[in-house]
Motif scaffolding. Structure first.
Motif, PDB file in Angstrom:
ATOM      1  N   CYS A 115       2.327   2.404  -2.813  1.00  0.00           N
ATOM      2  CA  CYS A 115       3.389   2.323  -3.811  1.00  0.00           C
ATOM      3  C   CYS A 115       3.020   3.021  -5.114  1.00  0.00           C
ATOM      4  O   CYS A 115       3.816   3.078  -6.037  1.00  0.00           O
ATOM      5  CB  CYS A 115       3.766   0.879  -4.080  1.00  0.00           C
ATOM      6  N   LYS A 147      -0.059   2.476  -6.968  1.00  0.00           N
ATOM      7  CA  LYS A 147      -0.939   1.736  -7.872  1.00  0.00           C
ATOM      8  C   LYS A 147      -2.177   2.552  -8.225  1.00  0.00           C
ATOM      9  O   LYS A 147      -2.502   2.735  -9.405  1.00  0.00           O
ATOM     10  CB  LYS A 147      -1.393   0.419  -7.216  1.00  0.00           C
ATOM     11  N   THR A 174      -2.725   5.672  -7.989  1.00  0.00           N
ATOM     12  CA  THR A 174      -2.409   6.882  -8.735  1.00  0.00           C
ATOM     13  C   THR A 174      -2.219   6.565 -10.218  1.00  0.00           C
ATOM     14  O   THR A 174      -2.709   7.295 -11.082  1.00  0.00           O
ATOM     15  CB  THR A 174      -1.152   7.554  -8.158  1.00  0.00           C
ATOM     16  N   SER A 212       0.832  -1.193   0.000  1.00  0.00           N
ATOM     17  CA  SER A 212       0.000   0.000   0.000  1.00  0.00           C
ATOM     18  C   SER A 212       0.877   1.257   0.000  1.00  0.00           C
ATOM     19  O   SER A 212       1.921   1.295   0.620  1.00  0.00           O
ATOM     20  CB  SER A 212      -0.926  -0.107   1.208  1.00  0.00           C
TER      21      SER A 212
END
Ligand SMILES: Nc1ncnc2c1ncn2[C@@H]1O[C@H](COP(=O)(O)OP(=O)(O)O)[C@@H](O)[C@H]1O
Ligand SMILES: [Mg+2]
Lengths: 294, 336, 273
Positions: free
Chosen positions: B40, B42, B44, B38
């Motif tokens: 990292c 993704k 976005t 969580s």
């Protein structure tokens, strides 16, 4: 805390309840006795006077005041809703300085109603005053709109208009806060979902914001209409020549020294407010039912 | 249906680089998963494809067309959100029809599509219900249906199963997979759950700190992790890591050696090239048993063969075949 | 879209600030800036700003007396409503009371009456014997307590609910009596929150007009808002009336900023009533 009740624990329980009651009672008693006094006095007076409650409608003064109050409520309530909604929408999304803007939007509620009314009275004073200066075109930056100074307090329409303006100005933070709470209960992802499905800003407003805000809007309509029915300070200062119900009560009590009639009108006002609340609550229930099943 | 290309995509929020210069080609009809811990980047990335975030740099191409300047509704995408974002005041039907209504589709088209979605997702009988009157799984399916009726070229799913309980999550996994077989839309799927990513995807892209570390099929990534992070992230229980100097078979003493629990064999007698340790607890995961072995400062997990039993607190020897060793550079973390 | 939003915010801020600016401007205006005789428009900033009016007010005993009356009424209302309200709030927050919803309704029901209706019976009662023997400060203070008490109970209930129960239980276990726990352990912890309730009450009283007006209609001792209204009937000059208005507003504005959170709670509590 449960289990078999032994005599000693019963005593303990009673003791602890006595303590609770002892704590609870003073404030309760204070408020409740005033409640009773108000009800009893209003009823006693309004039925003992020479104009019983039910015959109020035959009093011309009352009829005129009722009519004015009705308009004051009918115009003021939607206006205050729209202004509150505008303010809430403007600060719904956070931006740099939003906290400051919100604090500034809160200022009007801090100003005593009487002071607000007096400032408005000063601004709209006749024949010479800043607003009349402006309308007469005495400042270079503003076009002339009227040729003679406007006598605001001499016109029923204008003076009551000013009273509505003052009421709206001072109370706008209240509607704003309630609507803001309503807006914040709508999740951002719901707007984003609508966006990916192609909804433009106004469609998002129409299909999401407005229906989801309905409970808050109805709350405001109820609260504002009550507030407007019972308004006293603004019309008292700005439109003394054209009394609303509240102003009429004061006049009957102080000027005409007729507490019985004043109490009758006061009770009438209570009944009007109760009726309005009842009507709006019913409407609320109906609208909710309708909205729930699209 | 469409292919999606990300070219040097970067998204910065003030001082946070959420997505850091990533490039990715997604094929037509492919089920690609962005997986990673969580935070990292993704979501976005997915939101940039949807048009909900403006990339700081880089391009997004859908079907060869650069979509950066296009608003979400012109990108032929649909998105399902983690919270489902169903409209609480609209019935299942109205929720499903919302996008079509906005697109001013004919009444006939609308009712046909809604009917199609209701049948596809097994929602019949619930048409008039409000979201709050549905179970979690049903809500999930409405969210999915709402996206599908728009016939998107690309379907974007952001952790769609993470709000479901464990059992339902497994069932919805299978349903999603079946659904993809049926409709063959390109799907970009985001999850932090590696097992979900492994079972669902055609290919997955492992992300960390805004970067893509490896792209490949689940098998490729499992068998040949390109990076020590991917190696540890994919697989459960995770791969064991031991410093090279402790493994007799390894020449490169500066490497980090990764060995999956199922590649280790264990013996109570001294074994050639074996690492010695003490047996500790055994964990049972249904069909498989895992033994934890204490080798001085490390706990190593070993999958036991069925029927194999190792008593606690006994010296044991662990060994793995050399071709099952994954060697990683200690400083860069890349596979050597 | 964004630009429109900020323009609108600007316009609204203008409408909020403008009246207050004008009040401030009038209060520091010299004679020429307000008595124009229609020969030139009133300037938006005084020709010769002066603090003269504040000096005049400082030396006027009737103004100072009204200020002191307001202060005492406020303090009386604060003390009395906290004394009555805090224990009630504590009882509501901590003990299970059967039929609490009905009790709460009665607690709040007195506020269902419009002030202008409620003031007639209250004035009739308090202005007749034996109450009329009490000093006006107490009479108005009693009325303001009536207005503030429901809010005090509401705010204080929230305050007590936010204090962990464990603390009290610890005290019980150590053998303290309930009343002792309340006064020795809870009250200090609740003090900041209760302070907000106190400030809220004080400014409710400070701003209140209707009850103060009816209860001090005949006497000379009255609160600032009523004093302001009496001044108005002499048709005073704009700078004089504005200076008084400004002095009434300033403390309220400052404190509104300080206790904004509680203000907001109080206002939305009004929404629930
Ligand atoms: N709107 C935003 N403003 C500032 N930072 C953000 C915003 N959205 C995401 N971030 C940051 O970007 C990083 C990546 O976030 P995200 O893409 O949501 O991660 P993931 O979905 O992989 O959990 C996080 O560090 C997060 O805090
Ligand atoms: Mg995410």
């Amino acid at each position: 805390m449960s289990g078999s009740i032994k005599p000693s624990s019963l005593l303990l329980k009673l003791k602890s309840n006595l303590f609770t009651i002892g704590f609870f009672i003073p404030a309760f008693l204070y408020l409740f006795s005033f409640f009773v006094i108000i009800v009893v006095f209003l009823l006693k007076f309004s039925f003992s006077g020479n104009v019983p409650l039910l015959h109020l409608l035959s009093v011309d003064e009352f009829k005129a005041a009722l009519w004015r109050s009705f308009w004051f409520m009918g115009v003021g309530t939607p206006l205050q809703l729209v202004v509150g909604l505008l303010l809430a929408l403007l600060i719904q999304q956070s931006f740099k300085g939003v906290g400051m803007v919100r604090s500034l939007f809160m200022i009007p509620i801090a100003i005593p109603a009487l002071v607000t009314a007096i400032i408005i009275d000063l601004l709209f004073s006749y024949p010479l005053g800043p607003i009349n200066d402006l309308l007469l075109g005495r400042h270079a930056f503003f076009p002339q709109i009227v040729s003679l100074p406007v006598n605001w307090s001499g016109s029923e329409f204008l003076s009551l208009g000013l009273a509505i303006l003052g009421k709206t100005w001072r109370d706008m933070p209240i509607s704003m806060l309630i609507l803001l709470a309503g807006l914040h209960s709508i999740e951002l992802e719901q707007y984003e979902a609508a966006k990916t499905m192609g909804a433009r800003s106004w469609q998002q407003f129409k299909y999401l914001t407005l229906p989801l805000l309905t409970p808050a809007i109805l709350t405001i309509l109820i609260l504002r209409s009550i507030e407007n029915w019972k308004e006293f300070v603004f019309p008292f200062v700005l439109a003394p020549a054209y009394p609303l119900l509240g102003v009429l009560i004061e006049r009957l009590y102080h000027v005409e020294q007729n507490p019985a009639l004043a109490a009758s009108v006061a009770l009438g006002l209570v009944i009007l407010i109760a009726l309005t609340t009842l009507i709006f609550t019913t409407i609320t229930k109906m609208v909710r039912k309708y909205l729930v099943r699209v | 249906m469409a292919e999606v290309k990300l070219k040097n995509l970067t998204k910065r929020f003030k001082d946070v680089v959420a997505v850091d210069n990533i490039s990715l080609d997604i094929e037509d009809g492919e089920f690609l998963t962005l997986v990673g811990p969580s935070g990292c980047g993704k979501s976005t990335t997915l939101r940039a494809v949807a048009g909900l975030e403006n990339p700081t740099a880089g391009d997004i191409l859908i079907d060869g067309q650069r979509v950066n300047p296009l608003p979400p509704q012109k990108r032929h995408i649909s998105m399902v959100f983690q919270s489902y974002a169903l409209f609480p005041h609209m019935s299942v039907e109205s929720n499903l029809a919302f996008g079509l209504k906005i697109r001013k589709k004919s009444l006939k088209h609308k009712s046909e599509k809604v009917k199609w979605a209701i049948e596809l997702l097994g929602l019949s009988g619930f048409e008039k219900r409000l979201p709050k009157e549905l179970s979690g799984g049903q809500r999930q399916r409405v969210a999915l249906g709402r996206a599908l009726v728009l016939e998107p070229k690309v379907l974007l799913l952001d952790e769609p199963l993470s709000n479901l309980d464990a059992k339902l999550r497994l069932r919805m996994r299978t349903e999603l997979k079946r659904l993809h077989k049926k409709i063959k839309t390109t799907i970009i799927y985001v999850t932090h759950d590696q097992a979900e990513a492994m079972t669902l995807s055609d290919r997955l892209a492992v992300m960390k700190d805004g970067k893509i570390l490896q792209v490949g099929t689940p098998e490729e990534i499992y068998q040949k992790p390109a990076d020590i992070f991917c190696a540890g992230f994919i697989g459960s229980p995770p791969m064991n890591f031991v410093s090279g100097e402790r493994v007799p078979q390894v020449e490169d003493k500066n490497a980090m050696v990764g060995i999956r629990p199922e590649d280790l064999s264990i013996s109570l007698a001294e074994t050639k090239d074996g690492i010695v340790g003490r047996s500790s607890v055994t964990e049972t995961l249904g069909s498989d048993n895992y033994l934890y072995v204490d080798i001085s400062d490390l706990l190593i997990s070993v999958r036991l063969k069925p029927e194999e039993k190792i008593p606690e607190d006994k010296p044991v020897w662990l060994v793995a075949r050399k071709e099952k060793h994954h060697l990683f550079d200690k400083s860069t973390g890349r596979r050597v | 879209m964004k630009i429109l939003k900020f323009v609108l915010i600007g316009v609204i801020l203008f409408f909020i600030i403008f009246p207050l600016f004008m009040m401030t401007k009038y209060s520091i205006s010299d004679r020429e800036s307000i008595v124009t005789g229609g020969e030139y428009p009133e300037p938006f900033f005084p020709f010769k700003p002066t603090l003269e009016m504040f000096g005049v007010l400082w030396s006027r005993s009737d103004f100072m007396k009204a200020g002191l009356t307001s202060l005492w009424v406020g303090l009386f209302a604060v003390a009395f409503s906290l004394l009555l309200g805090a224990p009630t709030a504590y009882a509501l927050a901590r003990f299970r009371i059967p039929g609490v919803a009905i009790l709460l309704f009665f607690l709040l029901s007195v506020r269902l009456f419009p002030d202008i209706s409620a003031v007639i019976p209250v004035a009739e009662l308090l202005l007749s014997r034996p109450f009329s023997l009490l000093p006006p400060v107490v009479l108005v203070g009693l009325a303001h307590t009536l207005l503030a008490l429901p809010y005090t109970v509401y705010i204080a209930k929230g305050v007590f609910e936010s204090i962990p129960r464990d603390l009290e239980e610890q005290a019980f276990v150590l053998g303290a009596a309930k009343s002792r726990t309340f006064f020795k352990i809870l009250t200090p912890l609740a003090l900041p929150g209760l302070g907000a309730a106190a400030i809220y009450t004080f400014f409710l009283s400070w701003n209140e007009f209707i009850f103060a007006y009816f209860l001090t209609f005949q006497g000379t001792e009255t609160t600032l808002p009523v004093y302001l209204l009496r001044i108005l009937s002499w048709s005073p000059q704009k700078n004089f009336i504005s200076a008084i208005s400004l002095l009434i507003c300033v403390p309220v504005i400052i404190f509104t900023f300080l206790v904004q959170r509680y203000m907001r709670e109080g206002l939305t509590a009004g929404a629930v009533k």
